[in-house]
Design a protein around this motif. Structure first.
Motif, PDB file in Angstrom:
ATOM      1  N   LYS A  48       8.383  -3.142   0.432  1.00  0.00           N
ATOM      2  CA  LYS A  48       8.447  -4.260   1.425  1.00  0.00           C
ATOM      3  C   LYS A  48       8.609  -5.431   0.654  1.00  0.00           C
ATOM      4  O   LYS A  48       9.039  -6.398   1.291  1.00  0.00           O
ATOM      5  CB  LYS A  48       7.337  -4.224   2.164  1.00  0.00           C
ATOM      6  CG  LYS A  48       7.188  -3.191   3.257  1.00  0.00           C
ATOM      7  CD  LYS A  48       6.233  -3.218   4.150  1.00  0.00           C
ATOM      8  CE  LYS A  48       6.072  -1.973   5.260  1.00  0.00           C
ATOM      9  NZ  LYS A  48       5.261  -2.335   6.087  1.00  0.00           N
TER      10      LYS A  48
ATOM     11  N   ASN B 168       9.893   2.800   0.681  1.00  0.00           N
ATOM     12  CA  ASN B 168       8.533   2.408   1.199  1.00  0.00           C
ATOM     13  C   ASN B 168       8.021   0.916   0.703  1.00  0.00           C
ATOM     14  O   ASN B 168       7.188   0.274   1.351  1.00  0.00           O
ATOM     15  CB  ASN B 168       7.255   3.131   0.834  1.00  0.00           C
ATOM     16  CG  ASN B 168       7.257   4.669   1.071  1.00  0.00           C
ATOM     17  OD1 ASN B 168       7.664   5.499   0.453  1.00  0.00           O
ATOM     18  ND2 ASN B 168       7.042   5.107   2.523  1.00  0.00           N
TER      19      ASN B 168
ATOM     20  N   ASN C 231       0.950   4.043  -3.063  1.00  0.00           N
ATOM     21  CA  ASN C 231       0.475   5.317  -2.785  1.00  0.00           C
ATOM     22  C   ASN C 231       1.461   6.491  -3.139  1.00  0.00           C
ATOM     23  O   ASN C 231       1.411   7.569  -3.666  1.00  0.00           O
ATOM     24  CB  ASN C 231      -0.032   5.519  -1.392  1.00  0.00           C
ATOM     25  CG  ASN C 231      -1.284   4.865  -0.962  1.00  0.00           C
ATOM     26  OD1 ASN C 231      -1.959   4.760  -1.805  1.00  0.00           O
ATOM     27  ND2 ASN C 231      -1.322   4.601   0.414  1.00  0.00           N
ATOM     28  N   LYS C 232       2.843   6.125  -2.850  1.00  0.00           N
ATOM     29  CA  LYS C 232       3.803   6.818  -3.040  1.00  0.00           C
ATOM     30  C   LYS C 232       3.843   7.206  -4.578  1.00  0.00           C
ATOM     31  O   LYS C 232       4.199   8.117  -5.109  1.00  0.00           O
ATOM     32  CB  LYS C 232       5.138   6.427  -2.631  1.00  0.00           C
ATOM     33  CG  LYS C 232       6.193   7.340  -2.969  1.00  0.00           C
ATOM     34  CD  LYS C 232       7.658   6.773  -2.545  1.00  0.00           C
ATOM     35  CE  LYS C 232       8.248   5.610  -3.589  1.00  0.00           C
ATOM     36  NZ  LYS C 232       9.663   5.291  -2.958  1.00  0.00           N
TER      37      LYS C 232
ATOM     38  N   ARG D 132       0.768  -1.193   0.056  1.00  0.00           N
ATOM     39  CA  ARG D 132      -0.089   0.011   0.152  1.00  0.00           C
ATOM     40  C   ARG D 132       0.738   1.157  -0.226  1.00  0.00           C
ATOM     41  O   ARG D 132       0.602   2.112  -0.907  1.00  0.00           O
ATOM     42  CB  ARG D 132      -0.917   0.064   1.227  1.00  0.00           C
ATOM     43  CG  ARG D 132      -1.768   1.361   1.208  1.00  0.00           C
ATOM     44  CD  ARG D 132      -2.506   0.850   2.418  1.00  0.00           C
ATOM     45  NE  ARG D 132      -1.689   0.965   3.450  1.00  0.00           N
ATOM     46  CZ  ARG D 132      -2.220   0.412   4.867  1.00  0.00           C
ATOM     47  NH1 ARG D 132      -3.512   0.735   4.964  1.00  0.00           N
ATOM     48  NH2 ARG D 132      -1.440   0.331   6.088  1.00  0.00           N
ATOM     49  N   ASN D 133       1.779   1.155   0.949  1.00  0.00           N
ATOM     50  CA  ASN D 133       2.730   2.556   0.919  1.00  0.00           C
ATOM     51  C   ASN D 133       3.377   2.956  -0.226  1.00  0.00           C
ATOM     52  O   ASN D 133       3.387   3.943  -0.830  1.00  0.00           O
ATOM     53  CB  ASN D 133       3.526   2.373   2.116  1.00  0.00           C
ATOM     54  CG  ASN D 133       3.096   2.442   3.392  1.00  0.00           C
ATOM     55  OD1 ASN D 133       1.772   3.054   3.704  1.00  0.00           O
ATOM     56  ND2 ASN D 133       3.549   1.868   4.664  1.00  0.00           N
ATOM     57  N   TYR D 134       4.049   1.856  -0.798  1.00  0.00           N
ATOM     58  CA  TYR D 134       4.692   1.956  -2.224  1.00  0.00           C
ATOM     59  C   TYR D 134       3.693   2.513  -3.033  1.00  0.00           C
ATOM     60  O   TYR D 134       4.229   3.374  -4.005  1.00  0.00           O
ATOM     61  CB  TYR D 134       5.247   0.774  -2.539  1.00  0.00           C
ATOM     62  CG  TYR D 134       6.283   0.990  -3.757  1.00  0.00           C
ATOM     63  CD1 TYR D 134       7.268   1.506  -3.786  1.00  0.00           C
ATOM     64  CD2 TYR D 134       5.457   0.210  -5.011  1.00  0.00           C
ATOM     65  CE1 TYR D 134       8.151   1.644  -5.193  1.00  0.00           C
ATOM     66  CE2 TYR D 134       6.363   0.477  -6.275  1.00  0.00           C
ATOM     67  CZ  TYR D 134       7.517   1.081  -6.307  1.00  0.00           C
ATOM     68  OH  TYR D 134       8.170   1.193  -7.303  1.00  0.00           O
TER      69      TYR D 134
ATOM     70  N   GLN E 105      12.009   8.402  -0.751  1.00  0.00           N
ATOM     71  CA  GLN E 105      11.497   7.644   0.540  1.00  0.00           C
ATOM     72  C   GLN E 105      11.486   6.078   0.057  1.00  0.00           C
ATOM     73  O   GLN E 105      11.179   5.719  -1.115  1.00  0.00           O
ATOM     74  CB  GLN E 105      10.393   8.227   1.018  1.00  0.00           C
ATOM     75  CG  GLN E 105      10.333   9.361   1.646  1.00  0.00           C
ATOM     76  CD  GLN E 105       9.052   9.884   1.937  1.00  0.00           C
ATOM     77  OE1 GLN E 105       7.989   9.368   1.973  1.00  0.00           O
ATOM     78  NE2 GLN E 105       8.859  11.174   2.494  1.00  0.00           N
TER      79      GLN E 105
END
Length: 325
Positions: A84, A82, A66-67, A62-64, A80
């Motif tokens: 995983k 992000n 969204n980035k 999710r974080n990647y 950044q």
């Protein structure tokens, strides 16, 4: 945005999994298995397992996602970390390396732009001197001194040659043409181009280059580099009736050209820096005419032509420039 990208990325995977479930059920159906409830139960369990797997997968990524779906405001946002999963970690590493390469290219272009601007400013400032002298000569009511006019014109020509070379050296390879160059003839032509400087300074050239010495090089670029070494040798010979000795020797597979003057010499503290851009040193401040680019351009040309440049000097005794082909 991240969820939408995730669904687009996995839509083919979802369709494939559904096709596999339907294929297995059709095999059971053809084999005589007719229990509808069991079939529906299998489909529901398969779909639940599939979406549970995708939900966990989305949570990890999710974080990647969204980035990469949001435009960064500053470069730190893009850098950044992000990711995983192995794939996304490798992607991030690739992007970081790509950014590093980009930064190096930008810094090189920026440094070149700064160098060009600085050189142009110094060159314009230096060219004001001969123009001012010419204006004074023209304002003089007496008969025009042609010798003085010619000296200033020569200074302007040398300055124009330098700024043209500085502009073209970035595309050196496109303008290079290697040929068999008769070294003695090239030295004579270079000295002839600067004969008025020799006469003005009362310095005498001595040429000791045999006619059969030939090197593979670009005559135009090599002539400019030789011109810089020779004019420097003359300009920094302040006493009259001194000599500039230009000699050449052939040793096995190499040819060495020596340009030796009897000038003021170069201090040891300056010797290691004289080929740096804009470095004028102690001697340059004495004449007030140096842009600090002549030896830099000559050194760049030698490197691009595969010529080894060696400069030896002793204060009060002179300087020897050696070109090894």
């Amino acid at each position: 945005m991240g969820l939408r990208l995730f669904i687009k990325e996995h839509i083919s995977f979802i369709l494939f999994e559904l096709c596999v479930v339907l294929f297995i059920l059709s095999l059971y159906w053809l084999d005589g298995f007719r229990n509808i409830n069991t079939a529906l139960y299998s489909i529901i369990i398969s779909v639940m397992l599939l979406f549970s797997f995708l939900a966990m997968r989305y949570f990890v990524r999710r974080n990647y996602l969204n980035k990469i779906t949001q435009l960064p405001n500053v470069m730190e946002d893009a850098l950044q970390k992000n990711a995983k999963t192995v794939e996304y970690i490798q992607t991030e590493q690739y992007l970081h390396e790509l950014y590093h390469v980009y930064q190096m290219e930008v810094q090189a272009l920026y440094a070149n732009q700064i160098r060009q601007e600085k050189f142009l400013n110094q060159w314009i400032h230096q060219m004001k001197t001969p123009i001012s002298v010419l204006e004074l000569l023209l304002q003089n009511d007496e008969q025009l001194d042609k010798k003085s006019v010619q000296e200033e014109v020569d200074r302007l020509k040398r300055g124009l040659d330098m700024v043209l070379v500085n502009a073209r050296i970035e595309k050196f390879e496109e303008d290079m043409q290697v040929e068999q160059v008769q070294l003695g003839e090239l030295v004579k032509a270079t000295i002839n181009d600067n004969k008025r400087l020799f006469i003005t300074k009362h310095v005498f050239p001595v040429i000791r280059v045999e006619e059969e010495i030939i090197v593979a090089s670009d005559s135009k670029w090599l002539k400019f580099a030789l011109g810089q070494f020779i004019t420097n040798a003359v300009k920094y010979t302040f006493e009259e009736n001194k000599k500039i000795v230009i000699s050449a020797e052939k040793n096995n597979d190499t040819v060495q050209l020596h340009i030796k003057d009897e000038g003021i010499g170069i201090p040891k503290s300056d010797l290691s820096r004289i080929t740096k851009p804009f470095f004028t040193g102690e001697n340059g401040r004495k004449t007030g005419e140096s842009t600090g680019m002549g030896l830099y351009l000559a050194n760049e040309i030698c490197e691009k032509l595969g010529i080894k440049l060696t400069i030896e000097s002793e204060v009060g005794k002179g300087t020897t420039v050696t070109l090894t082909f």
